[in-house]
Scaffold this active site. Structure first.
Site, mmCIF file in Angstrom:
data_model
loop_
_atom_site.group_PDB
_atom_site.id
_atom_site.type_symbol
_atom_site.label_atom_id
_atom_site.label_comp_id
_atom_site.label_asym_id
_atom_site.label_seq_id
_atom_site.Cartn_x
_atom_site.Cartn_y
_atom_site.Cartn_z
ATOM 1 N N PHE A 21 -26.990 29.603 32.675
ATOM 2 C CA PHE A 21 -28.209 30.433 32.699
ATOM 3 C C PHE A 21 -28.001 31.742 31.924
ATOM 4 O O PHE A 21 -28.629 31.972 30.882
ATOM 5 C CB PHE A 21 -28.572 30.668 34.174
ATOM 6 C CG PHE A 21 -29.533 31.781 34.431
ATOM 7 C CD1 PHE A 21 -30.739 31.845 33.756
ATOM 8 C CD2 PHE A 21 -29.234 32.774 35.365
ATOM 9 C CE1 PHE A 21 -31.634 32.881 33.996
ATOM 10 C CE2 PHE A 21 -30.122 33.809 35.619
ATOM 11 C CZ PHE A 21 -31.321 33.864 34.927
ATOM 12 N N GLY A 31 -5.740 36.904 26.990
ATOM 13 C CA GLY A 31 -4.691 36.626 26.002
ATOM 14 C C GLY A 31 -5.283 36.433 24.613
ATOM 15 O O GLY A 31 -4.757 36.953 23.619
ATOM 16 N N ALA A 54 -17.787 38.972 33.254
ATOM 17 C CA ALA A 54 -18.901 38.930 34.205
ATOM 18 C C ALA A 54 -18.326 38.995 35.610
ATOM 19 O O ALA A 54 -17.854 38.004 36.150
ATOM 20 C CB ALA A 54 -19.687 37.639 34.014
ATOM 21 N N TYR A 102 -14.961 32.396 45.382
ATOM 22 C CA TYR A 102 -15.682 33.077 44.301
ATOM 23 C C TYR A 102 -15.350 34.571 44.317
ATOM 24 O O TYR A 102 -14.951 35.147 43.307
ATOM 25 C CB TYR A 102 -17.173 32.858 44.493
ATOM 26 C CG TYR A 102 -18.059 33.426 43.419
ATOM 27 C CD1 TYR A 102 -18.005 32.947 42.120
ATOM 28 C CD2 TYR A 102 -18.986 34.427 43.716
ATOM 29 C CE1 TYR A 102 -18.848 33.456 41.135
ATOM 30 C CE2 TYR A 102 -19.839 34.930 42.741
ATOM 31 C CZ TYR A 102 -19.769 34.442 41.451
ATOM 32 O OH TYR A 102 -20.607 34.946 40.489
ATOM 33 N N TYR A 146 -4.719 44.411 31.812
ATOM 34 C CA TYR A 146 -4.647 44.241 30.351
ATOM 35 C C TYR A 146 -5.114 45.512 29.644
ATOM 36 O O TYR A 146 -4.588 45.881 28.595
ATOM 37 C CB TYR A 146 -5.481 43.033 29.894
ATOM 38 C CG TYR A 146 -4.657 41.774 29.786
ATOM 39 C CD1 TYR A 146 -4.201 41.113 30.921
ATOM 40 C CD2 TYR A 146 -4.301 41.247 28.538
ATOM 41 C CE1 TYR A 146 -3.435 39.960 30.832
ATOM 42 C CE2 TYR A 146 -3.535 40.099 28.439
ATOM 43 C CZ TYR A 146 -3.098 39.458 29.591
ATOM 44 O OH TYR A 146 -2.333 38.329 29.487
ATOM 45 N N ARG A 156 -29.539 28.204 44.729
ATOM 46 C CA ARG A 156 -29.892 29.616 44.836
ATOM 47 C C ARG A 156 -31.353 29.750 45.255
ATOM 48 O O ARG A 156 -32.168 28.869 45.030
ATOM 49 C CB ARG A 156 -29.634 30.341 43.506
ATOM 50 C CG ARG A 156 -28.186 30.772 43.409
ATOM 51 C CD ARG A 156 -27.911 31.533 42.160
ATOM 52 N NE ARG A 156 -27.925 30.650 41.017
ATOM 53 C CZ ARG A 156 -27.591 31.044 39.791
ATOM 54 N NH1 ARG A 156 -27.254 32.275 39.556
ATOM 55 N NH2 ARG A 156 -27.609 30.181 38.801
HETATM 56 N N1 UDP Z 1 -31.606 31.447 50.951
HETATM 57 C C1 UDP Z 1 -32.627 30.973 51.739
HETATM 58 N N2 UDP Z 1 -33.112 29.713 51.500
HETATM 59 C C2 UDP Z 1 -32.651 28.908 50.504
HETATM 60 C C3 UDP Z 1 -31.606 29.405 49.684
HETATM 61 C C4 UDP Z 1 -31.098 30.681 49.937
HETATM 62 O O1 UDP Z 1 -33.100 31.664 52.664
HETATM 63 O O2 UDP Z 1 -33.148 27.768 50.369
HETATM 64 C C5 UDP Z 1 -31.074 32.804 51.200
HETATM 65 C C6 UDP Z 1 -29.558 32.885 51.321
HETATM 66 O O3 UDP Z 1 -29.139 32.622 52.647
HETATM 67 C C7 UDP Z 1 -29.312 34.330 50.909
HETATM 68 C C8 UDP Z 1 -30.413 34.615 49.890
HETATM 69 O O4 UDP Z 1 -31.395 33.609 50.097
HETATM 70 O O5 UDP Z 1 -29.459 35.197 52.011
HETATM 71 C C9 UDP Z 1 -29.940 34.574 48.447
HETATM 72 O O6 UDP Z 1 -29.212 33.388 48.291
HETATM 73 P P1 UDP Z 1 -28.631 32.892 46.901
HETATM 74 O O7 UDP Z 1 -27.973 31.589 47.166
HETATM 75 O O8 UDP Z 1 -29.709 32.904 45.876
HETATM 76 O O9 UDP Z 1 -27.551 33.943 46.426
HETATM 77 P P2 UDP Z 1 -26.577 35.000 47.119
HETATM 78 O O10 UDP Z 1 -27.226 36.305 46.833
HETATM 79 O O11 UDP Z 1 -26.468 34.740 48.603
HETATM 80 O O12 UDP Z 1 -25.286 34.813 46.436
#
Ligand code: UDP
Length: 331
Positions: free
Chosen positions: A15, A106, A118, A149, A163, A190
């Site tokens: 993305f 490197g 990032a 992560y 570095y 997400r």
């Molecule tokens: N979330 C939700 N329903 C969904 C997917 C995510 O309520 O179907 C919530 C998730 O629990 C979090 C927020 O939306 O609190 C953002 O989630 P995302 O996975 O987009 O990214 P995060 O910011 O948590 O890394």
């Protein structure tokens, strides 16, 4: 004619990576795009293949990275970036943030290139300081599901600074907060693609927990502008890039129902472990240093994002159960 600057972008079929490819080609750079296509998709960069200043390497950056010729800049954007993805490919997630970053540092050293990595708001974990400033050290559960992560990204920052300090490498660290826009993967779990996909399929919207957790969503064009400015700045410590406008997930679900003119319900599902309760970037530093702040309203940004998802085929919309990574996990 002056020679074009060459930029290597990893995670280029993802993305953010694909939007960065567009941006750097528009700025007159030659773009070398790299991706192993685990979570990325060639369709995001298909429109660039006829550009003579664009080339694509199908490569996994956790293996030695070789690129012939000069490189002026490296943007390291390869990584799974959604909670569902890094739960399904935890070891790949750890490796790309650690081994992958090491390989690219490197390469940057070898080529005398400037590298921007990032990083993420996840380095703050479930933050106890609000809004999050760059000097906050974070509250991360190392062994929780998000730890693969979060800790990979924290290690990434550490090795990048090492570095910089030890080898004098020119480095930039962007702490990227939730970003959205066209080309997000529908099935990555997400919240934005999840809600829009549900609305388009006529399903109820799944809010996790009580929905009172907050996020702050930045439109992708604002994000790439901030990243571009950071790259060309002379600042090597981390900088938050995101939109400070904060909203609860429940209010956001209601916004999506209005935007998509859906009559579905909101249903509540259990909150995933270690899901941060609140998240909002403090962008004072970016404002001052980069003269940057987001311009796009959520209303217009979300409309554009919805228009993109509406353009997907029925097949794409319905094959949206999570991607099968089993072949990669055997590697
Ligand atoms: N979330 C939700 N329903 C969904 C997917 C995510 O309520 O179907 C919530 C998730 O629990 C979090 C927020 O939306 O609190 C953002 O989630 P995302 O996975 O987009 O990214 P995060 O910011 O948590 O890394």
């Amino acid at each position: 004619m002056t020679e074009k600057k060459r930029v290597l972008i990893t995670g280029a079929a993802g993305f953010l990576g694909s939007h960065l490819c567009d941006r750097f080609l528009n700025e007159g750079f030659e773009v070398i795009a790299m991706d192993n296509l685990i979570t990325g998709d060639l369709k995001n960069i298909a429109h660039l293949f006829q550009d003579q200043y664009f080339q694509f390497y199908h490569h996994d950056v956790t293996k030695f990275v070789h690129v012939p010729g000069k490189i002026d800049y490296i943007l390291h954007f390869a990584s799974p970036a959604s909670p569902i993805d890094y739960l399904k490919i935890p070891i790949q997630t750890l490796k790309v943030g650690s081994l992958g970053t090491h390989n690219l540092l490197g390469l940057a050293k070898e080529k005398n290139a400037r590298i921007l990595i990032a990083s993420t708001s996840e380095v703050y974990g479930d933050p106890l300081v609000h809004p999050q400033t760059e000097d906050y050290y974070g509250n991360v559960n190392t062994i929780g599901p998000r730890g693969v992560y979060d800790e990979a990204k924290r290690f990434q920052e550490s090795i990048t600074m090492a570095y910089h300090r030890f080898h004098g490498l020119e480095t930039r660290i962007a702490r990227i907060f939730n970003t959205y826009g066209p080309r997000m993967r529908l099935n990555d779990g997400r919240v934005i693609p999840a809600f829009i996909g549900q609305a388009l399929r006529g399903e109820d919207l799944t809010v996790f927990g009580d929905g009172l957790q907050t996020r702050s969503f930045c439109y992708v064009d604002d994000q790439t502008e901030g990243l571009f400015r950071l790259l060309v700045s002379d600042y090597s410590l981390p900088v938050n890039i995101g939109n400070p406008e904060e909203i609860t997930i429940l209010d956001f679900a209601e916004e999506i129902l209005r935007l998509t003119k859906s009559h579905q319900k909101i249903v509540f599902k259990p909150l995933p472990k270690d899901d941060p309760l609140q998240r909002q970037p403090d962008i004072t530093l970016a404002r001052k240093l980069l003269d940057w702040e987001p311009k796009m309203t959520r209303q217009i940004g979300m409309q554009r994002t919805f228009d993109y998802f509406k353009g997907l085929t029925k097949e794409e919309l319905y094959k949206s159960e999570h991607k099968d990574f089993s072949a990669h996990n055997r590697k």
